[in-house]
Design an enzyme around this catalytic site. Structure first.
Site, PDB file in Angstrom:
ATOM      1  N   THR A 216       0.854  -1.172   0.000  1.00 45.20           N
ATOM      2  CA  THR A 216       0.000   0.000   0.000  1.00 45.20           C
ATOM      3  C   THR A 216       0.898   1.232   0.000  1.00 45.20           C
ATOM      4  O   THR A 216       1.890   1.296   0.714  1.00 45.20           O
ATOM      5  CB  THR A 216      -1.038  -0.018   1.155  1.00 45.20           C
ATOM      6  OG1 THR A 216      -1.982   1.007   0.928  1.00 45.20           O
ATOM      7  CG2 THR A 216      -0.410   0.143   2.519  1.00 45.20           C
TER       8      THR A 216
ATOM      9  N   CYS B  28      -2.953   8.327   6.989  1.00 47.49           N
ATOM     10  CA  CYS B  28      -3.627   7.035   6.904  1.00 47.49           C
ATOM     11  C   CYS B  28      -2.805   5.968   7.630  1.00 47.49           C
ATOM     12  O   CYS B  28      -1.630   6.163   7.895  1.00 47.49           O
ATOM     13  CB  CYS B  28      -3.769   6.599   5.453  1.00 47.49           C
ATOM     14  SG  CYS B  28      -4.748   7.705   4.460  1.00 47.49           S
TER      15      CYS B  28
ATOM     16  N   HIS C  83      -5.867  -0.279   4.178  1.00 47.29           N
ATOM     17  CA  HIS C  83      -5.396   1.108   4.140  1.00 47.29           C
ATOM     18  C   HIS C  83      -6.569   1.984   4.599  1.00 47.29           C
ATOM     19  O   HIS C  83      -7.507   2.206   3.832  1.00 47.29           O
ATOM     20  CB  HIS C  83      -4.982   1.432   2.700  1.00 47.29           C
ATOM     21  CG  HIS C  83      -4.475   2.832   2.493  1.00 47.29           C
ATOM     22  ND1 HIS C  83      -3.489   3.123   1.585  1.00 47.29           N
ATOM     23  CD2 HIS C  83      -4.799   4.012   3.056  1.00 47.29           C
ATOM     24  CE1 HIS C  83      -3.254   4.430   1.596  1.00 47.29           C
ATOM     25  NE2 HIS C  83      -4.047   4.998   2.486  1.00 47.29           N
TER      26      HIS C  83
END
Lengths: 149, 207
Positions: A12, A18, A35
């Site tokens: 990711t 995040c 994610h």
């Protein structure tokens, strides 16, 4: 959310505030990568369950259960939650990363999943990779050596 | 009433393009006077894109960029991000500090301070255009900056307004300086209430 069994890599990219969450059951070599962007969903059934920590982790665990994962064997590795900008005079701005970390940790604990390692906070975006065969995770970011999780 | 970025129609987009266009003109004039060079600009494009599309269009999640961020408040709430590519950085550094870099890692404190200042000037030029056209009072915070992966930077407005929208507005136009064409990307992210305020002030908010 991506899931992989026995072989292959999950990745990711560019996690800022995040959080990238790796979930792994070593016995059956089942790996998932989530994610998430925000801590909590405002509705129980949001348009995109994988955007919020609470709904994303619940849904991923449900899927992993179906594939035979067992909670007490599983472990998690997490990365992200950075504060990308420091706005003078607005200390609340960019605290979302920290709130994401707290929420993710709390939800994983509630589900009885050990957090084996973490690389969170700071001010640098991270790319997170998880090897489905070994459960090894690697973090890469700008101007920093690659870090093993 | 506009409730989502998706609901902007072609008239609204035209209005935003016009603001972008005047903003770009102002910004180019300011930049030209700071670096003491002749600057030309292309007609800016205004695009409303989904975040992932925007990241892809601007070079991919892991691309390293320098970004200056300013938040606005007052009659309009939102944030503005100015993305600086290495080419843009070198035009500034060459003309302001007589130096240049090959990689982002080589930037020092002096460079940063020049880049933040230029970013701030560019952003303020856009805000001035917006403020003049609408007659709204807009206050700005002190600029913040970072050098980071594009994906992480672009997520900042998304997380800040993530509960409202998955879309982002990009004003991009090219700057032409010394025969070199450089991409210039400004991200303007007013919250939805402010977007309505802008449209109402400009008389294009129907229904």
């Amino acid at each position: 959310m991506k899931m992989q069994r026995r072989e292959g890599k999950l990745i990711t990219y560019a996690l800022g505030s995040c959080i990238g969450i790796c979930l792994y059951d070593p016995q059956i070599k089942l790996a998932s990568m989530i994610h998430i962007m925000l801590p909590e969903s405002s509705s129980p059934k949001p348009d995109n369950v994988f955007k919020y920590a609470d709904t994303a982790i619940d849904e991923t665990l449900r899927k992993m259960d179906v594939f035979g994962a067992v909670r007490r064997r599983m472990y998690a590795k997490i990365a992200g939650g950075a504060k990308m900008f420091n706005v003078v005079g607005d200390s609340n701005f960019g605290n979302i990363g920290e709130r994401n970390v707290q929420t993710v940790v709390a939800i994983l604990q509630k589900n009885g999943i050990t957090i084996k390692s973490r690389d969170v906070g700071g001010s640098i975006a991270r790319t997170l990779l998880l090897d489905a065969e070994t459960g090894e995770a690697v973090v890469r970011s700008f101007n920093q050596p690659e870090k093993k999780l | 009433m506009i409730k989502k970025y998706d609901e902007l129609n072609s008239v609204h987009i035209d209005v935003l393009r016009e603001i972008g266009s005047i903003g770009s003109g102002n910004a180019a004039t300011s930049l030209a006077s700071v670096i003491d060079r002749k600057i030309m600009i292309s007609v800016p494009q205004v695009q409303i894109l989904e975040n992932n599309e925007a990241v892809k269009k601007l070079g991919g999640a892991e691309k390293i960029v320098s970004a200056v961020l300013v938040k606005c408040h007052g009659e309009i709430d939102g944030m503005l991000l100015y993305l600086q590519s290495l080419e843009f950085i070198n035009v500034v550094l060459r003309n302001v500090l007589s130096s240049s870099v090959e990689r982002y890692e080589q930037l020092n404190e002096m460079h940063f301070s020049a880049l933040v200042e230029i970013g701030n000037i560019m952003i303020s030029s856009y805000v001035n255009a917006l403020s003049t056209l609408t007659g709204l009072t807009i206050k700005l915070t002190i600029p913040a900056n970072t050098i980071n992966m594009l994906g992480g930077i672009m997520n900042v407005p998304m997380t800040e307004y993530g509960y409202e929208s998955d879309k982002i507005m990009i004003i991009n136009g090219n700057i032409i300086c010394d025969g070199q064409e450089i991409e210039s990307n400004l991200l303007m992210v007013p919250d939805i209430a402010s977007l309505n305020t802008i449209m109402k002030k400009l008389g294009v908010l129907g229904g």
